[in-house]
Write a protein that holds these residues in place. Structure first.
Motif, PDB file in Angstrom:
ATOM      1  N   LEU A  71       0.838  -1.194   0.000  1.00  0.00           N
ATOM      2  CA  LEU A  71       0.000   0.000   0.000  1.00  0.00           C
ATOM      3  C   LEU A  71       0.872   1.242   0.000  1.00  0.00           C
ATOM      4  O   LEU A  71       1.910   1.276   0.656  1.00  0.00           O
ATOM      5  N   VAL A  72       0.415   2.272  -0.726  1.00  0.00           N
ATOM      6  CA  VAL A  72       1.061   3.585  -0.717  1.00  0.00           C
ATOM      7  C   VAL A  72       0.113   4.565  -0.041  1.00  0.00           C
ATOM      8  O   VAL A  72      -1.067   4.652  -0.400  1.00  0.00           O
ATOM      9  N   LEU A  73       0.635   5.302   0.934  1.00  0.00           N
ATOM     10  CA  LEU A  73      -0.116   6.347   1.625  1.00  0.00           C
ATOM     11  C   LEU A  73       0.448   7.707   1.238  1.00  0.00           C
ATOM     12  O   LEU A  73       1.671   7.867   1.145  1.00  0.00           O
ATOM     13  N   LEU A  74      -0.435   8.664   1.027  1.00  0.00           N
ATOM     14  CA  LEU A  74      -0.009  10.032   0.719  1.00  0.00           C
ATOM     15  C   LEU A  74      -0.623  10.994   1.720  1.00  0.00           C
ATOM     16  O   LEU A  74      -1.800  10.881   2.055  1.00  0.00           O
ATOM     17  N   GLN A  75       0.161  11.958   2.153  1.00  0.00           N
ATOM     18  CA  GLN A  75      -0.308  13.012   3.041  1.00  0.00           C
ATOM     19  C   GLN A  75      -0.852  14.123   2.148  1.00  0.00           C
ATOM     20  O   GLN A  75      -0.172  15.074   1.828  1.00  0.00           O
ATOM     21  N   GLY A  76      -2.073  13.969   1.690  1.00  0.00           N
ATOM     22  CA  GLY A  76      -2.670  14.902   0.740  1.00  0.00           C
ATOM     23  C   GLY A  76      -2.400  14.462  -0.682  1.00  0.00           C
ATOM     24  O   GLY A  76      -1.460  13.709  -0.953  1.00  0.00           O
ATOM     25  N   ILE A  77      -3.226  14.939  -1.607  1.00  0.00           N
ATOM     26  CA  ILE A  77      -3.129  14.510  -3.012  1.00  0.00           C
ATOM     27  C   ILE A  77      -2.082  15.293  -3.794  1.00  0.00           C
ATOM     28  O   ILE A  77      -1.704  14.908  -4.883  1.00  0.00           O
ATOM     29  N   ALA A  78      -1.596  16.380  -3.218  1.00  0.00           N
ATOM     30  CA  ALA A  78      -0.568  17.191  -3.888  1.00  0.00           C
ATOM     31  C   ALA A  78       0.660  17.289  -2.994  1.00  0.00           C
ATOM     32  O   ALA A  78       0.552  17.400  -1.772  1.00  0.00           O
ATOM     33  N   LEU A  79       1.814  17.237  -3.613  1.00  0.00           N
ATOM     34  CA  LEU A  79       3.086  17.414  -2.920  1.00  0.00           C
ATOM     35  C   LEU A  79       3.762  18.648  -3.504  1.00  0.00           C
ATOM     36  O   LEU A  79       3.503  19.012  -4.648  1.00  0.00           O
ATOM     37  N   GLY A  80       4.622  19.277  -2.723  1.00  0.00           N
ATOM     38  CA  GLY A  80       5.353  20.420  -3.261  1.00  0.00           C
ATOM     39  C   GLY A  80       4.445  21.509  -3.793  1.00  0.00           C
ATOM     40  O   GLY A  80       4.617  21.958  -4.915  1.00  0.00           O
ATOM     41  N   GLY A  81       3.475  21.899  -3.011  1.00  0.00           N
ATOM     42  CA  GLY A  81       2.511  22.903  -3.470  1.00  0.00           C
ATOM     43  C   GLY A  81       1.411  22.230  -4.253  1.00  0.00           C
ATOM     44  O   GLY A  81       0.626  21.460  -3.703  1.00  0.00           O
ATOM     45  N   PHE A  82       1.379  22.490  -5.564  1.00  0.00           N
ATOM     46  CA  PHE A  82       0.327  21.925  -6.416  1.00  0.00           C
ATOM     47  C   PHE A  82       0.873  20.939  -7.438  1.00  0.00           C
ATOM     48  O   PHE A  82       0.491  20.941  -8.589  1.00  0.00           O
ATOM     49  N   ASN A  83       1.764  20.056  -7.003  1.00  0.00           N
ATOM     50  CA  ASN A  83       2.219  18.964  -7.856  1.00  0.00           C
ATOM     51  C   ASN A  83       1.303  17.777  -7.540  1.00  0.00           C
ATOM     52  O   ASN A  83       1.573  16.959  -6.671  1.00  0.00           O
ATOM     53  N   VAL A  84       0.175  17.726  -8.232  1.00  0.00           N
ATOM     54  CA  VAL A  84      -0.896  16.772  -7.932  1.00  0.00           C
ATOM     55  C   VAL A  84      -0.515  15.365  -8.387  1.00  0.00           C
ATOM     56  O   VAL A  84      -0.092  15.168  -9.521  1.00  0.00           O
ATOM     57  N   VAL A  85      -0.702  14.405  -7.484  1.00  0.00           N
ATOM     58  CA  VAL A  85      -0.429  13.006  -7.788  1.00  0.00           C
ATOM     59  C   VAL A  85      -1.660  12.399  -8.457  1.00  0.00           C
ATOM     60  O   VAL A  85      -2.774  12.528  -7.960  1.00  0.00           O
ATOM     61  N   ASP A  86      -1.455  11.737  -9.573  1.00  0.00           N
ATOM     62  CA  ASP A  86      -2.512  10.983 -10.231  1.00  0.00           C
ATOM     63  C   ASP A  86      -2.571   9.630  -9.530  1.00  0.00           C
ATOM     64  O   ASP A  86      -1.829   8.705  -9.869  1.00  0.00           O
TER      65      ASP A  86
END
Length: 188
Positions: A71-86
């Protein structure tokens, strides 16, 4: 797609950065086996860029931890400001479920308005919408790819020991803050 009991998990968060900062932002991934810290990965993404999905895919696939991850967990859908993860593409690329966790419900109207002001904002907003509904579960808000809401709840309840945030994300937040500023601060 691996789903198992989600005992081997990686959680990502970005390093804090100044508002005026341009260029790359470091990200840290913390690997857990159950509640035991197993390892750390790090890399760089472009602030407000479009490379987070590709960079996270590469970091994970080229790590020694990849064969056992579930499993991959992300702290929010965007990293580095607005670098949105698909998150759908990340899940497909890795063959792993992806779970986005936020302490507070994201203000989608404010996010959409802010994205109108950044390069590629329309595509980034589309990725946020593609990620699916923001759901409240186990005291946090989630978006998910490759796992059910029930599975997401089980993961959070099992891994959220010292707060509502799962330990891999809490540790990633503390490590990123401590390295970037000399000491960790604030809760994730």
């Amino acid at each position: 797609m691996k789903t198992g009991g989600f005992s081997h998990v990686i959680g990502f968060d970005d390093f804090p950065f100044e508002r005026h900062h341009r260029g790359d932002v470091r990200v840290v991934g913390v690997v857990y086996n159950g509640l035991r810290l197993e390892g750390v990965l790090s890399g760089q993404i472009r602030r407000d860029g479009r490379n987070s999905t590709r960079i996270l895919t590469r970091l994970i696939q080229h790590s020694k931890f990849y064969p056992s991850l579930q499993l991959v967990l992300l702290q929010g859908i965007a990293l580095g400001g607005f670098n949105v993860v698909d998150i759908r593409a990340l899940s497909q690329n890795l063959g792993l479920p992806v779970l986005v966790v936020s302490r507070r419900k994201p203000n989608l109207a404010a996010i959409e308005a802010a994205l109108r002001k950044v390069r590629g904002g329309k595509q980034k907003w589309a990725l946020i919408q593609k990620a699916g509904a923001i759901e409240h579960v186990a005291g946090v808000y989630v978006q998910r790819a490759g796992l059910t809401l029930g599975q997401a709840e089980q993961v959070i309840l099992r891994l959220a020991v010292h707060s509502h945030i799962p330990e891999p994300l809490r540790a990633a937040h503390l490590i990123a803050g401590g390295i970037a500023t000399g000491q960790s601060r604030a809760r994730p």
